[in-house]
Design an enzyme around this catalytic site. Structure first.
Site, short mmCIF file in Angstrom:
data_model
loop_
_atom_site.label_atom_id
_atom_site.label_comp_id
_atom_site.label_asym_id
_atom_site.label_seq_id
_atom_site.Cartn_x
_atom_site.Cartn_y
_atom_site.Cartn_z
N LEU A 191 -4.87 9.07 0.19
CA LEU A 191 -4.00 8.09 -0.46
C LEU A 191 -4.81 7.11 -1.32
O LEU A 191 -5.69 6.42 -0.81
CB LEU A 191 -3.23 7.31 0.61
CG LEU A 191 -2.26 6.25 0.07
CD1 LEU A 191 -1.15 6.89 -0.72
CD2 LEU A 191 -1.71 5.40 1.20
N ASP A 192 -4.49 7.03 -2.58
CA ASP A 192 -5.12 6.10 -3.52
C ASP A 192 -6.63 6.30 -3.64
O ASP A 192 -7.35 5.39 -4.04
CB ASP A 192 -4.82 4.64 -3.13
CG ASP A 192 -3.33 4.34 -3.10
OD1 ASP A 192 -2.59 5.02 -3.84
OD2 ASP A 192 -2.91 3.46 -2.35
#
Lengths: 283, 283, 283, 283
Positions: free
Chosen positions: A227-228
């Site tokens: 994530l990210d």
């Protein structure tokens, strides 16, 4: 038009530029723009982007690609030849906030983004009217934590049906499964509403406000399963002050998100971005 | 070291990159960084900068230069081959305000500017102590409107004596005569304390204050005989507000001038700047 | 709502803040935001903006204004009290390029510009569809050098009919007559597509390209009868490079124009701008 | 001079500005600059900074402070009155990298930082020559993980002996103990070489390079006992590209660190910073 772009990455060694430029010259291609970068001339990786003009390119395309294969093998190249007239087909995924979608549509309409926007997908109905006013098919695919599998199955069918090359998450706000991501490596572009790696995850403006930062930002990156954490394409920041509350940060942030995402998408469409493990080379 | 840089400008036509990169390959040179630009593939001007690593470069230098002459003639090139180990010799001209001089000395000391600072020239004594603390010869040449001819004669002798390649006007505040300028084409770098072409000439901060601009700037350019009209190398700006008086603008401006001039000088020293009539290509 | 804004300018002297804040306190107004600036505590001009919350403001408005008149006379103040709920009525003038209009409509729609956009006026038909899709009356008033008098007469009638408070020239491209300008002092906001005072007048991007600047900009200012010489409200710049041709400069410039104009209009609508001769105080 | 600065924080309620400005008016003080901010008009905290000119201020100082105590009690204020002529005494702590120290000394010498730089402390000898050339006492206090207690005891004695008001960690690189920090609340200013909260802790440029960020930054903050978590005063960033290696990032970063720290120190010295829990109000 007769314009092509050649992207290359391979182990660095002498003679690459000479060989590639010789090859293009033999096909009467005139180099318009060319960029190189080597992580290390001794044992590093070499990256190259060449944009060229070649009379009768579309007719010669197959022949050129076959002939280049020989060079590619000699230098152990990963390479891609793309044709400017052959527009990439784009799908935009969006949720309820439409500012990033609007910026893309507008830049596209004014000629700043050369692509076919073939499809807009959303888990809400808010973007339907906008999509239709631009004459773009809109598909409402309800997606949430509960129905992720079915939703993604439907989305994948749509991407195939519309022959999509690039997926833009224009503040889509749903997490994609590894399955979905794996199907489109380095072809899903997200905009995260913080200056990564600060404020990974949810509610970045709220957390920026709590921390009392003096600049806020946005980050556009390729989506991976962390994530990210995917390769960053572009980032931007703006100055904020103590009197800005969370609502004000969000407003300022929207303007950063719009321009950062638009630049990242533009560079991707112009074949300016090469992914090297978890980083990008942007030529 | 074995590092060289080749700067080229010539009429655009197919085959230039192929020929030049072939040439370098034959001398076992590995291309480290290469940039090209063409004003127009059809009948425009082509510019190229190549930085390369070549074993035994200093021994082969003469041979390479002679061999390249042939290519240069074939393509009607203006070209220059320079050697990174062969440091350019710099003279800094300064008046009473020392902030630009200090920035350059400091960047030089910390390894950011690869050059021999061979000489500091001033029409005042203010910089003497600083110059001597850095072990750099300081020459006080009183210069004003009345004695310009003698002053410049003395300065030209100094430049010759110290074998100066680059002259930096670090807020020198005196106008140079056409004679002086002609002797050093595209080798005199000035910092003007405004965002050119706004506020050409004297007292730019006072005039910026009168006009009520919301950003002030600085411009570094090569000196020509048109005051503040030479080819621009770099510019920078900072935001100002209504409460900034002229004194405050000058303070903010000093910081812009420092960084803009330092970048311009760095690029010049790294052979990144090509002058094309009244503009610069900065690779 | 019960929110008001008080703008003051007067000769500086001790006691102004004390008197004004005492006055507001007596009407139970709580100061939310307050800014002051003095050009010079000795004999200069003092400027002040106060935003306050006052229970039952709309009912007390008349009474407050009358009572304040006494203070205003004592200090020779120019002043204006405005009420946040009492939205200013805006007319946007536009020509063929719609990017600035779209930015304003969009910011307005998303709540960033608190105003009634009452009217869109154009000398072309290009903006009609957009205007109508936002439900805003669109008036086509053909205007050119030949028919300026009749066109302005018609425009002035429209401004009166629609009770317009603010006129925004969103790339309108027509010069207004002194007659028209005089009718709306400090209420006509223009966007000029250069970093003023550089490139006053026509074709700024072409001239920026010729001059070889390294940053391009845009300027929003109040319109006066001196072309591009009115009080500057806001400016912005972006970095450009040698490879940007005029078309590329225009594209980058459009994005600067959009954001600079939107900020200037926002500040005007929030009563943050005070004009002092040819300059602005922006609180 | 007769210039004073009043800093206030207290629970928000109507009448604060009126009371304070009335008070100053009664002492013939003319307000030069005044700023207010309230976290929330309903039950929030109110902050105020007033800079004023008051004839005979130094003689009346005691009287004014006593008289203001009454107002302070009435509104439950935390407050501080400081006198511009009464320069704060500063100690700069530095390690081996001198760029931040040099920037501060230079800004100080050119009149940009109004303070007495009373002492330079270092755990290395590198800064001695510079300190002495500016005529500032230099104390070498060897400090490392092993001898932290003795080193801090010696440093605390020095701070007392030299009557230090402000401690600047100009790339000091040693962690301070809670004991040391507690002795100087909100009076120790650090520069961290990343855009916090990204890259907290050691080796931020190396980690920025690994992550492939497109902007790098620096953060100046008050030191608390949570590493790199203290109230942020100022931040800055610069754009970087894929070809910048760690060494290049450090060079670009040094220039950001210099300017960010200098701004933060300037604001602190001008009493522009109020700490509110873990955030700063910068007026």
């Amino acid at each position: 038009r007769n314009r092509g772009r050649l992207l290359i990455s391979c182990p660095d060694q002498p003679g690459i530029v000479a060989t590639v430029s010789r090859f293009l010259f033999e096909y009467n291609a005139n180099i318009i723009e060319s960029s190189q970068y080597s992580t290390n001339p001794e044992g590093g990786t070499f990256f190259m982007r060449v944009e060229f003009e070649c009379p009768g390119l579309s007719k010669k395309a197959k022949e050129i690609e076959q002939a280049f294969e020989e060079i590619a093998e000699q230098f152990s190249m990963k390479w891609k030849l793309s044709y400017v007239h052959d527009l990439k087909r784009t799908a935009i995924f969006v949720s309820k906030e439409l500012h990033c979608l609007l910026e893309l549509l507008w830049e596209w309409q004014s000629g700043g983004l050369l692509t076919d926007i073939a499809l807009i997908v959303s888990n809400h109905e808010d973007a339907r009217e906008t999509a239709e006013s631009f004459g773009i098919p809109f598909c409402h695919v309800p997606a949430n934590k509960e129905n992720r599998a079915e939703a993604e199955a439907q989305q994948l069918r749509l991407l195939e049906e519309y022959k999509i090359d690039v997926i833009i998450l224009a503040r889509y706000m749903q997490i994609l499964t590894p399955n979905f991501v794996a199907a489109h490596p380095n072809r899903i572009i997200n905009i995260h509403h913080s200056f990564l790696p600060a404020f990974i995850g949810a509610r970045p403006y709220e957390r920026a406000h709590e921390r009392g930062v003096k600049l806020i930002g946005a980050t556009s990156h390729y989506v991976t399963n962390d994530l990210d954490e995917g390769p960053i394409i572009e980032q931007g920041v703006e100055r904020v002050r103590h009197h800005h509350n969370v609502e004000a940060l969000k407003k300022i942030g929207r303007s950063i998100e719009r321009s950062v995402l638009a630049r990242a998408v533009k560079w991707h469409l112009e074949d300016r971005v090469i992914v090297d493990r978890n980083k990008t080379i942007v030529f």
